[in-house]
Scaffold this active site. Structure first.
Site, PDB file in Angstrom:
ATOM      1  N   ASP A   9       0.945  -0.903   0.121  1.00  0.00           N
ATOM      2  CA  ASP A   9       0.321  -0.344  -0.086  1.00  0.00           C
ATOM      3  C   ASP A   9       1.171   1.236  -0.179  1.00  0.00           C
ATOM      4  O   ASP A   9       1.636   1.577   0.722  1.00  0.00           O
ATOM      5  CB  ASP A   9      -1.010  -0.405   1.506  1.00  0.00           C
ATOM      6  CG  ASP A   9      -2.074   1.233   1.004  1.00  0.00           C
ATOM      7  OD1 ASP A   9      -1.578   1.945   0.609  1.00  0.00           O
ATOM      8  OD2 ASP A   9      -2.238   1.457   2.702  1.00  0.00           O
ATOM      9  N   ASN A  23      -5.359  13.661 -11.081  1.00  0.00           N
ATOM     10  CA  ASN A  23      -6.523  13.729 -11.375  1.00  0.00           C
ATOM     11  C   ASN A  23      -6.166  15.653 -12.035  1.00  0.00           C
ATOM     12  O   ASN A  23      -5.627  15.401 -10.919  1.00  0.00           O
ATOM     13  CB  ASN A  23      -7.896  12.932 -12.163  1.00  0.00           C
ATOM     14  CG  ASN A  23      -8.373  14.258 -11.166  1.00  0.00           C
ATOM     15  OD1 ASN A  23      -8.583  14.995 -10.882  1.00  0.00           O
ATOM     16  ND2 ASN A  23      -9.305  13.293  -9.900  1.00  0.00           N
ATOM     17  N   VAL A  32      -5.382   5.234  -5.897  1.00  0.00           N
ATOM     18  CA  VAL A  32      -4.164   5.426  -5.451  1.00  0.00           C
ATOM     19  C   VAL A  32      -4.552   6.596  -4.678  1.00  0.00           C
ATOM     20  O   VAL A  32      -4.279   7.247  -3.574  1.00  0.00           O
ATOM     21  CB  VAL A  32      -3.518   5.389  -6.346  1.00  0.00           C
ATOM     22  CG1 VAL A  32      -1.793   6.163  -4.908  1.00  0.00           C
ATOM     23  CG2 VAL A  32      -3.014   4.555  -6.999  1.00  0.00           C
ATOM     24  N   ASP A  33      -4.926   7.909  -5.086  1.00  0.00           N
ATOM     25  CA  ASP A  33      -5.248   9.131  -4.974  1.00  0.00           C
ATOM     26  C   ASP A  33      -6.469   9.234  -3.978  1.00  0.00           C
ATOM     27  O   ASP A  33      -6.147  10.110  -2.779  1.00  0.00           O
ATOM     28  CB  ASP A  33      -5.756   9.599  -6.801  1.00  0.00           C
ATOM     29  CG  ASP A  33      -6.428  11.310  -6.772  1.00  0.00           C
ATOM     30  OD1 ASP A  33      -5.334  12.031  -5.782  1.00  0.00           O
ATOM     31  OD2 ASP A  33      -6.942  11.964  -7.525  1.00  0.00           O
ATOM     32  N   SER A 121      -2.025   5.421 -14.391  1.00  0.00           N
ATOM     33  CA  SER A 121      -2.365   5.088 -15.131  1.00  0.00           C
ATOM     34  C   SER A 121      -3.154   3.437 -15.494  1.00  0.00           C
ATOM     35  O   SER A 121      -3.485   3.015 -16.493  1.00  0.00           O
ATOM     36  CB  SER A 121      -2.059   5.690 -16.693  1.00  0.00           C
ATOM     37  OG  SER A 121      -2.151   6.692 -16.773  1.00  0.00           O
ATOM     38  N   VAL A 124      -8.231   3.267 -13.441  1.00  0.00           N
ATOM     39  CA  VAL A 124      -9.165   3.445 -13.717  1.00  0.00           C
ATOM     40  C   VAL A 124      -8.938   4.191 -14.987  1.00  0.00           C
ATOM     41  O   VAL A 124      -9.713   3.609 -15.321  1.00  0.00           O
ATOM     42  CB  VAL A 124      -9.440   4.944 -13.076  1.00  0.00           C
ATOM     43  CG1 VAL A 124     -10.493   5.765 -13.662  1.00  0.00           C
ATOM     44  CG2 VAL A 124     -10.099   4.268 -11.614  1.00  0.00           C
TER      45      VAL A 124
HETATM   46  N1  AR6 Z   1      -0.657   1.543  -3.027  1.00  0.00           N
HETATM   47  C1  AR6 Z   1      -0.403   1.379  -4.245  1.00  0.00           C
HETATM   48  N2  AR6 Z   1      -1.631   1.097  -5.750  1.00  0.00           N
HETATM   49  C2  AR6 Z   1      -2.980   0.933  -5.500  1.00  0.00           C
HETATM   50  C3  AR6 Z   1      -3.706   1.239  -4.561  1.00  0.00           C
HETATM   51  C4  AR6 Z   1      -2.789   1.819  -3.054  1.00  0.00           C
HETATM   52  N3  AR6 Z   1      -3.390   2.403  -1.735  1.00  0.00           N
HETATM   53  N4  AR6 Z   1      -4.895   1.580  -4.742  1.00  0.00           N
HETATM   54  C5  AR6 Z   1      -4.117   1.337  -5.851  1.00  0.00           C
HETATM   55  N5  AR6 Z   1      -3.208   0.648  -6.267  1.00  0.00           N
HETATM   56  P1  AR6 Z   1      -5.302   4.308 -10.260  1.00  0.00           P
HETATM   57  P2  AR6 Z   1      -5.294   5.350 -12.632  1.00  0.00           P
HETATM   58  C6  AR6 Z   1      -3.016   0.425  -7.461  1.00  0.00           C
HETATM   59  O1  AR6 Z   1      -6.763   4.521 -10.370  1.00  0.00           O
HETATM   60  O2  AR6 Z   1      -5.524   4.247 -13.298  1.00  0.00           O
HETATM   61  C7  AR6 Z   1      -8.296   8.586  -9.506  1.00  0.00           C
HETATM   62  O3  AR6 Z   1      -9.496   8.257  -8.845  1.00  0.00           O
HETATM   63  C8  AR6 Z   1      -4.572  -0.001  -8.876  1.00  0.00           C
HETATM   64  O4  AR6 Z   1      -4.690  -1.222  -8.488  1.00  0.00           O
HETATM   65  O5  AR6 Z   1      -5.268   4.087  -9.163  1.00  0.00           O
HETATM   66  O6  AR6 Z   1      -3.852   6.663 -13.053  1.00  0.00           O
HETATM   67  C9  AR6 Z   1      -7.544   9.756  -9.936  1.00  0.00           C
HETATM   68  O7  AR6 Z   1      -8.471  10.561  -9.288  1.00  0.00           O
HETATM   69  C10 AR6 Z   1      -3.785   0.319 -10.208  1.00  0.00           C
HETATM   70  O8  AR6 Z   1      -2.997  -0.607 -10.272  1.00  0.00           O
HETATM   71  O9  AR6 Z   1      -5.392   5.385 -10.638  1.00  0.00           O
HETATM   72  C11 AR6 Z   1      -7.689   9.902 -10.866  1.00  0.00           C
HETATM   73  O10 AR6 Z   1      -9.196  10.035 -11.471  1.00  0.00           O
HETATM   74  C12 AR6 Z   1      -2.959   1.628 -10.325  1.00  0.00           C
HETATM   75  O11 AR6 Z   1      -2.329   1.460  -8.270  1.00  0.00           O
HETATM   76  C13 AR6 Z   1      -7.818   8.128 -11.675  1.00  0.00           C
HETATM   77  O12 AR6 Z   1      -8.079   7.291 -10.869  1.00  0.00           O
HETATM   78  C14 AR6 Z   1      -3.291   2.719 -10.092  1.00  0.00           C
HETATM   79  O13 AR6 Z   1      -4.994   2.732 -10.066  1.00  0.00           O
HETATM   80  C15 AR6 Z   1      -6.484   7.635 -12.197  1.00  0.00           C
HETATM   81  O14 AR6 Z   1      -6.531   6.807 -12.643  1.00  0.00           O
END
Ligand code: AR6
Length: 171
Positions: A9, A23, A32-33, A121, A124
């Protein structure tokens, strides 16, 4: 510079800088955000709002990076970057590479020694994990680091870690 990939995490990483897959609004979201904002507490959102009220009235462009403090996180800084959204047709690998390069450039400005990246990326925003890993490792390993000694990719699944490990091993 040492590269490593772990399952974990990102909000628990005791590194100098944690990179957020944000974003353009910088005002939070899911994935993650959301996790980073929840763990960091309201101070992080306040700093992001101040950026929007100051230098970034239109938000942060895709491929760019900007730093804030880290609130309650064990890190010292959060470096926010905005990955390209494949679901919106943003499929240029240079844009994703730019997220990693610009984040490291900001880390160098802060004299950070250790940086943790999520799979920007790879959630989502819809990029294949294999593409994220290839582009991320290539961008990071080609970066002319001075202060940064450790780059840790923090992945959310052992499958994602395996994909990164293959790239880290040949970097
Ligand atoms: N620690 C590590 N990795 C994580 C965690 C965590 N706590 N939580 C999720 N992941 P994403 P994106 C992984 O969707 O594709 C947001 O709403 C997850 O499984 O977080 O860049 C922003 O506000 C995936 O493999 O980021 C934007 O609107 C990776 O982190 C949008 O999502 C990235 O997933 C950005 O989308």
């Amino acid at each position: 510079m040492r590269l490593e990939a772990i399952v974990g995490d990102i909000t628990t990483q005791a590194v100098d800088a944690v990179v957020n897959a944000a974003n353009s609004s910088l005002l939070g979201g899911g994935g993650v955000d959301g996790a980073i904002h929840r763990a960091a507490g309201p101070e992080l959102l306040q700093e992001c709002r101040a950026l929007r009220a100051g230098d970034l009235p239109d938000g942060l462009p895709v491929g760019q990076a900007v730093a804030t403090g880290a609130g309650e996180l064990p890190a010292r800084w959060v470096i926010h970057t905005v990955g390209p959204n494949a679901n919106a047709g943003q499929t240029d690998p240079a844009l994703l590479a730019s997220c990693f390069i610009e984040s490291l450039r900001v880390a160098e400005e802060l004299s950070a020694a250790s940086v943790a990246f999520p799979a920007v990326s790879g959630g989502v925003y819809g990029w294949a994990m294999s593409d994220v890993a290839r582009i991320a490792v290539q961008a990071v390993s080609g970066f002319p680091a001075r202060s940064v000694e450790l780059v840790r990719f923090v992945l959310f699944s052992s499958d994602a870690k395996a994909v990164f490990d293959r790239r880290v091993d040949i970097a």
